[in-house]
Design a protein around this motif. Sequence first.
Motif, PDB file in Angstrom:
ATOM      1  N   ILE A  68       1.028  -1.231   0.024  1.00 12.00           N
ATOM      2  CA  ILE A  68       0.170  -0.055  -0.093  1.00 12.00           C
ATOM      3  C   ILE A  68       0.992   1.118   0.094  1.00 12.00           C
ATOM      4  CG2 ILE A  68      -1.880   1.167   1.092  1.00 12.00           C
ATOM      5  CD1 ILE A  68      -2.576  -1.617   0.180  1.00 12.00           C
ATOM      6  N   GLU A  69       1.006   1.934  -1.207  1.00 11.88           N
ATOM      7  CA  GLU A  69       1.787   3.020  -1.255  1.00 11.88           C
ATOM      8  C   GLU A  69       1.105   4.342  -0.882  1.00 11.88           C
ATOM      9  OE1 GLU A  69       4.991   2.656  -1.656  1.00 11.88           O
ATOM     10  OE2 GLU A  69       4.991   0.625  -2.934  1.00 11.88           O
ATOM     11  N   PRO A  70       1.869   5.237  -0.297  1.00 11.68           N
ATOM     12  CA  PRO A  70       0.953   6.390   0.279  1.00 11.68           C
ATOM     13  C   PRO A  70       0.692   7.281  -0.791  1.00 11.68           C
ATOM     14  CG  PRO A  70       3.238   6.206   1.650  1.00 11.68           C
ATOM     15  CD  PRO A  70       3.204   5.069   0.544  1.00 11.68           C
ATOM     16  N   GLY A  71      -0.512   7.808  -0.772  1.00  9.28           N
ATOM     17  CA  GLY A  71      -1.088   8.677  -1.782  1.00  9.28           C
ATOM     18  C   GLY A  71      -1.960   8.088  -2.834  1.00  9.28           C
ATOM     19  N   THR A  72      -1.885   6.756  -2.819  1.00 10.45           N
ATOM     20  CA  THR A  72      -2.665   6.107  -3.800  1.00 10.45           C
ATOM     21  C   THR A  72      -4.333   5.747  -3.362  1.00 10.45           C
ATOM     22  OG1 THR A  72      -1.901   3.929  -2.999  1.00 10.45           O
ATOM     23  CG2 THR A  72      -0.684   4.720  -4.840  1.00 10.45           C
ATOM     24  N   ARG A  73      -4.968   5.259  -4.114  1.00 14.01           N
ATOM     25  CA  ARG A  73      -6.412   5.015  -3.992  1.00 14.01           C
ATOM     26  C   ARG A  73      -6.309   4.121  -3.051  1.00 14.01           C
ATOM     27  NH1 ARG A  73     -10.926   2.217  -5.988  1.00 14.01           N
ATOM     28  NH2 ARG A  73      -9.793   2.212  -7.864  1.00 14.01           N
ATOM     29  N   PHE A  74      -5.604   3.109  -3.086  1.00 12.75           N
ATOM     30  CA  PHE A  74      -5.494   1.848  -2.242  1.00 12.75           C
ATOM     31  C   PHE A  74      -5.033   2.484  -0.703  1.00 12.75           C
ATOM     32  CE2 PHE A  74      -4.856  -1.830  -4.858  1.00 12.75           C
ATOM     33  CZ  PHE A  74      -6.147  -1.679  -5.550  1.00 12.75           C
ATOM     34  N   ALA A  75      -4.245   3.356  -0.654  1.00 12.09           N
ATOM     35  CA  ALA A  75      -4.021   3.861   0.596  1.00 12.09           C
ATOM     36  C   ALA A  75      -5.172   4.445   1.468  1.00 12.09           C
ATOM     37  CB  ALA A  75      -2.896   4.799   0.471  1.00 12.09           C
ATOM     38  N   THR A  76      -6.089   5.068   0.628  1.00 10.19           N
ATOM     39  CA  THR A  76      -7.207   5.618   1.220  1.00 10.19           C
ATOM     40  C   THR A  76      -8.296   4.787   1.506  1.00 10.19           C
ATOM     41  OG1 THR A  76      -7.017   7.570  -0.295  1.00 10.19           O
ATOM     42  CG2 THR A  76      -9.240   7.093   0.544  1.00 10.19           C
ATOM     43  N   LEU A  77      -8.335   3.526   0.973  1.00  5.87           N
ATOM     44  CA  LEU A  77      -9.212   2.307   1.392  1.00  5.87           C
ATOM     45  C   LEU A  77      -8.847   1.655   2.415  1.00  5.87           C
ATOM     46  CD1 LEU A  77      -9.926   0.784  -2.388  1.00  5.87           C
ATOM     47  CD2 LEU A  77     -11.379   2.478  -0.957  1.00  5.87           C
ATOM     48  N   ALA A  78      -7.361   1.458   2.544  1.00  5.02           N
ATOM     49  CA  ALA A  78      -6.775   0.542   3.414  1.00  5.02           C
ATOM     50  C   ALA A  78      -6.768   1.517   4.860  1.00  5.02           C
ATOM     51  CB  ALA A  78      -5.275   0.571   3.526  1.00  5.02           C
ATOM     52  N   ALA A  79      -6.837   2.844   4.804  1.00  3.85           N
ATOM     53  CA  ALA A  79      -6.909   3.601   5.916  1.00  3.85           C
ATOM     54  C   ALA A  79      -8.547   3.497   6.418  1.00  3.85           C
ATOM     55  CB  ALA A  79      -6.645   5.018   5.768  1.00  3.85           C
ATOM     56  N   LYS A  80      -9.319   3.313   5.560  1.00  4.59           N
ATOM     57  CA  LYS A  80     -10.843   2.967   5.988  1.00  4.59           C
ATOM     58  C   LYS A  80     -11.079   1.731   6.613  1.00  4.59           C
ATOM     59  CE  LYS A  80     -12.626   6.347   2.730  1.00  4.59           C
ATOM     60  NZ  LYS A  80     -13.485   6.678   1.503  1.00  4.59           N
ATOM     61  N   GLY A  81     -10.249   0.797   6.422  1.00  5.10           N
ATOM     62  CA  GLY A  81     -10.274  -0.615   6.645  1.00  5.10           C
ATOM     63  C   GLY A  81     -11.268  -1.371   5.711  1.00  5.10           C
ATOM     64  N   ASP A  82     -11.145  -0.727   4.427  1.00  6.84           N
ATOM     65  CA  ASP A  82     -11.731  -1.391   3.207  1.00  6.84           C
ATOM     66  C   ASP A  82     -11.007  -2.072   2.453  1.00  6.84           C
ATOM     67  OD1 ASP A  82     -14.107  -0.122   4.014  1.00  6.84           O
ATOM     68  OD2 ASP A  82     -14.021   1.464   2.917  1.00  6.84           O
ATOM     69  N   LEU A  83      -9.785  -2.148   2.488  1.00  5.83           N
ATOM     70  CA  LEU A  83      -8.906  -3.126   1.789  1.00  5.83           C
ATOM     71  C   LEU A  83      -7.935  -3.686   3.140  1.00  5.83           C
ATOM     72  CD1 LEU A  83      -7.112  -2.060  -1.468  1.00  5.83           C
ATOM     73  CD2 LEU A  83      -5.937  -3.229   0.454  1.00  5.83           C
ATOM     74  N   VAL A  84      -7.597  -5.080   3.152  1.00  8.26           N
ATOM     75  CA  VAL A  84      -6.792  -5.519   3.949  1.00  8.26           C
ATOM     76  C   VAL A  84      -5.956  -6.784   3.212  1.00  8.26           C
ATOM     77  CG1 VAL A  84      -6.517  -6.860   6.343  1.00  8.26           C
ATOM     78  CG2 VAL A  84      -8.412  -5.218   6.020  1.00  8.26           C
ATOM     79  N   ILE A  85      -4.623  -6.562   3.267  1.00  5.48           N
ATOM     80  CA  ILE A  85      -3.541  -7.342   2.627  1.00  5.48           C
ATOM     81  C   ILE A  85      -3.221  -8.454   3.630  1.00  5.48           C
ATOM     82  CG2 ILE A  85      -2.822  -5.738   1.030  1.00  5.48           C
ATOM     83  CD1 ILE A  85      -0.445  -5.081   2.306  1.00  5.48           C
ATOM     84  N   PRO A  86      -2.633  -9.891   3.021  1.00  3.26           N
ATOM     85  CA  PRO A  86      -2.527 -10.732   4.111  1.00  3.26           C
ATOM     86  C   PRO A  86      -1.471 -10.347   5.160  1.00  3.26           C
ATOM     87  CG  PRO A  86      -2.538 -11.287   1.626  1.00  3.26           C
ATOM     88  CD  PRO A  86      -2.778  -9.990   1.823  1.00  3.26           C
ATOM     89  N   ASP A  87      -1.339 -10.911   6.229  1.00  6.03           N
ATOM     90  CA  ASP A  87      -0.693 -10.617   7.450  1.00  6.03           C
ATOM     91  C   ASP A  87       0.816 -11.060   7.105  1.00  6.03           C
ATOM     92  OD1 ASP A  87      -0.596 -13.253   8.173  1.00  6.03           O
ATOM     93  OD2 ASP A  87      -1.953 -13.295   9.475  1.00  6.03           O
ATOM     94  N   GLY A  88       1.671 -10.807   8.079  1.00  9.98           N
ATOM     95  CA  GLY A  88       3.135 -11.289   7.656  1.00  9.98           C
ATOM     96  C   GLY A  88       3.292 -12.948   7.554  1.00  9.98           C
ATOM     97  N   ASP A  89       2.657 -13.590   8.232  1.00  8.56           N
ATOM     98  CA  ASP A  89       2.776 -15.102   8.132  1.00  8.56           C
ATOM     99  C   ASP A  89       2.176 -15.599   6.854  1.00  8.56           C
ATOM    100  OD1 ASP A  89       4.072 -15.349  10.762  1.00  8.56           O
ATOM    101  OD2 ASP A  89       2.284 -15.817  11.724  1.00  8.56           O
ATOM    102  N   ALA A  90       1.082 -15.182   6.142  1.00  3.78           N
ATOM    103  CA  ALA A  90       0.221 -15.682   5.259  1.00  3.78           C
ATOM    104  C   ALA A  90       1.257 -15.175   4.072  1.00  3.78           C
ATOM    105  CB  ALA A  90      -1.047 -15.071   5.093  1.00  3.78           C
TER     106      ALA A  90
END
Length: 381
Positions: free
Chosen positions: A194-216
Amino acid sequence: MVDPLALYVHWPFCVSKCPYCDFNSHVRDRVDQAAWRAALLADLRHEAALLPGRGVSSIFFGGGTPSLMPSDTVAAVIAAADDAWGLTADCEITLEANPNSVEVANFAALARAGVNRVSIGVQSFDPYVLNFLGRAHSGDEARAAIAAAQAHFARVSFDLIYARPGQTLAAWEAELAEALAFGTGHLSLYQLTIEPGTRFATLAAKGDLVIPDGDAAADLFDATQAMTRAAGLPRYEVSNHARPGEESRHNLTYWRYGDYAGIGPGAHGRRLGQATERHKKPENFLSATDRNGHGLKAESDLPGQERATEAMLMGLRLTEGVDLARIEARSGLVRAAFFDAEAAVRLGAQGLVAHQGDRLRVTDDGILLLDSILSELVKTH
């Protein structure tokens, strides 16, 4: 003998902006092709005047979407580089492309212009994922583009993005197996960040986009290494895999901290102990080249400590690691100024790094911990 240069050429225009992209890319209704060709050639001539007698071992057309460049502009840049510096006999000339039909139709002309390697932004073959990533092509277009590229270019690479929201290990293994079946000599396999300033960053900040955790993500990474190694394309950099001899020579110049000239909007360069940066906005770049004969925004001397730090941070991404003696020579510092030998002993005992003589590298066990390892190994002041 003076090492040859790499030349980076930035084409800033795209048909649309992808939601994960933080590159210098712009959507414009109209592009004045004659003006852009003239500006790029002027920018190139400026760099050539500062770097005489070097030779060019690689040219990389990046973007943006450089496969939208007119082939005669590509040919003109290649010819100008040859006139100014001379191209090495095995010069690698790479162009980034997207796998839609308009760009694929340009492949034959680009090959005639002198491009001998393409890097295709496939990202996925799955239609749902392509929609999620904001890509403008289908899975079938991606497959057709890879086949067309293999027909026109001596060397072909393509990108995939994995560790996406909800992606299972089995799904990624199936997608990677399909990718490997094409038999290209190079693959770039990136975990979604998730790169700062991208649309994905906005979605991630809202909790609408979650990427796999470290182990996964680690499990996905380990599976990637096993499959690519078995297919004869081992990892040579954190995210890049190649058949031996088909590594990206251009990117190796970056990672080995060689000199490279960067032209075009937002392009960065490293030459003669200096960092260079071009104007980022296309219109500003054009007006700068009209006014000054080049698109430079900033040009600054890099202190030895900064050169050594950059060389360490870049080089330790490679499986081959770094040559500490070479970094000493390029920075003018003794290695104790930029390398913590005690940390290397400690990390070596844990199997995370290997240090023998001038050669230092991060092991396969250490690569997933690269950021923290770098913070221990590299002295920045």
